[in-house]
Enzyme design. Sequence first.
Site, mmCIF file in Angstrom:
data_model
loop_
_atom_site.group_PDB
_atom_site.id
_atom_site.type_symbol
_atom_site.label_atom_id
_atom_site.label_comp_id
_atom_site.label_asym_id
_atom_site.label_seq_id
_atom_site.Cartn_x
_atom_site.Cartn_y
_atom_site.Cartn_z
ATOM 1 N N ILE A 180 0.834 -1.205 0.000
ATOM 2 C CA ILE A 180 0.000 0.000 0.000
ATOM 3 C C ILE A 180 0.867 1.253 0.000
ATOM 4 O O ILE A 180 0.594 2.211 -0.726
ATOM 5 C CB ILE A 180 -0.953 -0.005 1.205
ATOM 6 C CG1 ILE A 180 -1.920 -1.183 1.101
ATOM 7 C CG2 ILE A 180 -1.718 1.315 1.300
ATOM 8 C CD1 ILE A 180 -2.776 -1.412 2.328
ATOM 9 N N THR A 258 -4.325 4.455 8.003
ATOM 10 C CA THR A 258 -5.214 3.504 7.343
ATOM 11 C C THR A 258 -4.623 2.101 7.424
ATOM 12 O O THR A 258 -5.058 1.204 6.696
ATOM 13 C CB THR A 258 -5.434 3.884 5.869
ATOM 14 O OG1 THR A 258 -4.153 3.962 5.200
ATOM 15 C CG2 THR A 258 -6.152 5.211 5.739
ATOM 16 N N ALA A 259 -3.634 1.920 8.301
ATOM 17 C CA ALA A 259 -2.933 0.634 8.404
ATOM 18 C C ALA A 259 -3.488 -0.176 9.568
ATOM 19 O O ALA A 259 -4.455 -0.927 9.412
ATOM 20 C CB ALA A 259 -1.429 0.870 8.547
ATOM 21 N N ARG A 260 -2.903 -0.017 10.736
ATOM 22 C CA ARG A 260 -3.351 -0.725 11.934
ATOM 23 C C ARG A 260 -3.204 0.196 13.141
ATOM 24 O O ARG A 260 -2.206 0.920 13.268
ATOM 25 C CB ARG A 260 -2.527 -2.007 12.168
ATOM 26 C CG ARG A 260 -2.771 -3.115 11.163
ATOM 27 C CD ARG A 260 -4.146 -3.732 11.340
ATOM 28 N NE ARG A 260 -4.366 -4.877 10.457
ATOM 29 C CZ ARG A 260 -4.882 -4.805 9.235
ATOM 30 N NH1 ARG A 260 -5.216 -3.627 8.744
ATOM 31 N NH2 ARG A 260 -5.052 -5.903 8.511
ATOM 32 N N GLU A 288 -10.305 -1.311 18.452
ATOM 33 C CA GLU A 288 -11.209 -0.982 17.365
ATOM 34 C C GLU A 288 -12.477 -1.819 17.492
ATOM 35 O O GLU A 288 -12.384 -3.042 17.500
ATOM 36 C CB GLU A 288 -10.524 -1.258 16.028
ATOM 37 C CG GLU A 288 -11.294 -0.783 14.819
ATOM 38 C CD GLU A 288 -10.549 -1.040 13.519
ATOM 39 O OE1 GLU A 288 -11.180 -1.553 12.582
ATOM 40 O OE2 GLU A 288 -9.333 -0.752 13.460
ATOM 41 N N HIS A 307 -13.044 1.943 9.666
ATOM 42 C CA HIS A 307 -12.293 0.944 8.906
ATOM 43 C C HIS A 307 -12.911 0.721 7.515
ATOM 44 O O HIS A 307 -13.232 -0.400 7.121
ATOM 45 C CB HIS A 307 -12.229 -0.380 9.683
ATOM 46 C CG HIS A 307 -11.013 -1.189 9.364
ATOM 47 N ND1 HIS A 307 -10.296 -1.865 10.319
ATOM 48 C CD2 HIS A 307 -10.378 -1.442 8.188
ATOM 49 C CE1 HIS A 307 -9.279 -2.498 9.747
ATOM 50 N NE2 HIS A 307 -9.318 -2.251 8.452
ATOM 51 N N ALA A 309 -11.369 2.012 4.602
ATOM 52 C CA ALA A 309 -10.391 2.220 3.531
ATOM 53 C C ALA A 309 -10.225 0.986 2.646
ATOM 54 O O ALA A 309 -10.058 1.096 1.430
ATOM 55 C CB ALA A 309 -9.038 2.623 4.117
#
Length: 349
Positions: A180, A258-260, A288, A307, A309
């Site tokens: 990404i 937008t990862a973790r 989350e 979440h 994305a």
Amino acid sequence: MSAALHSSAEPKPAQFRPKVALAMQDVDLRDALFSKRLKSRLEAIADCDFSEVIQDFSIVPNELLGDVDVLITGWFSPKINAEVLSRMPRLRLIAHAGGSVKAHVLPECWERGVVVTTAAEANALPVAEFTLGLILLAGKSALAASNLYSQRQTKIDRELEFPETGNYERAVGIVGASTIGKLVLERLQPFDFDALVYDPTISDAEARRMGARRVGLDELMACSDIVSLHAPVLPETVNMIGSRQLAAMKDGSTLINTARGELVDQEALVRELVSQRINACLDVTNPEPLPAGNPLYGLPNVLLTPHVAGSMGTELHRLTAYALTEVERYAAGEPPKFPVGLTDLERMA
């Protein structure tokens, strides 16, 4: 990898039609992944009972597993371990219609010579697109401008209120040259950004080929107007963005994740954002979702999304299309397009 595709005892006939089984969360995910067109595409080259979605291998009769050549897996697929493999002697390909296979494909699969593929690149595309949108909006101070407009409900003197706003010669820092991260850097190239990248696994030359300058994490955090996170969750990356890194960010700069959520020290992030010194666009958090009442829900300098994305809606069909390409290549005796090796697991999210 091509040798593994031909590892069955008997040569495959020219018109080989593999038997395919589906293993994933539930029938709702199956229906979301397979449009009518994609279902027809699979039926044209393979035999598949779409009414059967494997959620737990232990309750599936041996006669339904014994002649399966290919598993198409999706999110929350049950684990494929040695016991499952012993019941699937013909299994030669696991085509994952998703990103990481880390949660369900165990090392025994590679030891048995099963080819594993992933649609991670397909899943990366909407994340990269979403991230690019956030970067451009952050550069234009869209969140602050929207809040100010809603408060005043009158003409806003944009040059007076936002003199430092704009996307010309902005420094954008990308943390992690992952699949990404690379796609984001690629999409930044048509713009007038100064792209920085932090990733200890790449060289200066590799960074230049991505249109970026490789720097250390501390320099990236201090010099970037916008920081976007794209690293996998590994022992060395958990909480890699902590109090020191957040404090180093410029006043008014933006952190995009937008990862973790695990990449960021959540308590340190909350403290920094409550001060409203920096901004954040957070599609992921830790935990989350955030518990009700968390201060991030109400802060004017924070854009929280649930979440979204990654692939969703029509984008799920792209994941299936990638998986079906692998099934088609397998049926034709061709090597996979997006194979996953055992060593790749270490770097997967």
